[in-house]
Design a protein around this motif. Sequence first.
Motif, short mmCIF file in Angstrom:
data_model
loop_
_atom_site.label_atom_id
_atom_site.label_comp_id
_atom_site.label_asym_id
_atom_site.label_seq_id
_atom_site.Cartn_x
_atom_site.Cartn_y
_atom_site.Cartn_z
N ALA A 152 0.83 -1.20 0.00
CA ALA A 152 0.00 0.00 0.00
C ALA A 152 0.86 1.25 0.00
O ALA A 152 0.53 2.26 -0.67
N ALA A 153 1.98 1.21 0.74
CA ALA A 153 2.88 2.37 0.76
C ALA A 153 3.47 2.62 -0.62
O ALA A 153 3.60 3.78 -1.06
N GLN A 154 3.84 1.53 -1.32
CA GLN A 154 4.37 1.68 -2.66
C GLN A 154 3.32 2.27 -3.61
O GLN A 154 3.61 3.15 -4.45
N GLU A 155 2.08 1.75 -3.49
CA GLU A 155 1.00 2.25 -4.33
C GLU A 155 0.73 3.73 -4.03
O GLU A 155 0.46 4.53 -4.95
N GLN A 156 0.80 4.10 -2.75
CA GLN A 156 0.57 5.50 -2.37
C GLN A 156 1.65 6.39 -2.98
O GLN A 156 1.36 7.48 -3.51
N LYS A 157 2.90 5.93 -2.93
CA LYS A 157 3.98 6.73 -3.51
C LYS A 157 3.78 6.90 -5.01
O LYS A 157 3.99 7.99 -5.58
#
Length: 304
Positions: free
Chosen positions: A264-269
């Motif tokens: 999710a953090a990667q997708e948010q970035k």
Amino acid sequence: MRSKGGRTGKGHDVENLLDELYTTPPPGFVSRREELAALTKAAGQVEDARRIRAARRPTLAAWAANLLLRSRPQECQRFLELGGALREAYQTLDASGIKELSEQRRHIVSALSRQAGRLAAEGGHQLSDTAQQGVEATLRAVLADEDAADRWATGRLEAALAPPSDFPSPTDAPTAPPAAPPRAAPRTRTRDELAERRRLRREQLAQARTSADIADRHLHGRHAEQTDAEAVLAQARDRHDRARQQVSTAEQRLRLAREQLHLAAQEQKAAEKRTREAALAAERAERTAREAAQEVKRLSGPVK
């Protein structure tokens, strides 16, 4: 059940060290003996170090018998007292009394030898059939022979003890040298002597039975305590296994949650990057549109 003394000044108590040594499992006996000998020698107790180094490694049966004595001191003390009562009683009992005490003796020896086997197993060494028989032979010897009882009471047996074929029978008791027969033995005196012998026999039998009953009840109590302890241990192990399974499941869920959080953090970035790029593109488009509108306005005016 241990001799006193053996301490040199502020040094180590050699009797305690020897007691510990003879309850050390035989495979580790020699290395532990050398450690204790070096320890006492370094403390300046040279003679004590020699005593320790002279100790011989016990057989597995002798070790189990020593372990029983140290681990169950009250039961073993009663057992030693029972042996004394039985040896005394066997000198005067009749055949029926001897049979009864023999049955009690076999029961108590069997129960104590099983305890020794369990203690040995808990210490990491399962007794073989031969070693178990050696423990039983030692306990029978303790009941039948005073010298064997004294040797076991030290807790430092090196080998299993061999019992005599059986307790001495009344016919084995030492006899007094023949005396000149009295000229006349009143019948009343004969009856009194017979009654006194019978009274003493009854007292000795009662004492032996009491000692045997006490030892038997104590053994039963120990067995009940051990059964309860084993049940509690089984429940604790079951709870431990369930808790470990729950921990494992929780760890798996945590690992999965962390992976999802990382994704999710990667997708948010990535989304934030796309948002910034879109904002820049929109700014450029607005600027281009303004410039185009200004050009249209300029060109739409009158020609000068």
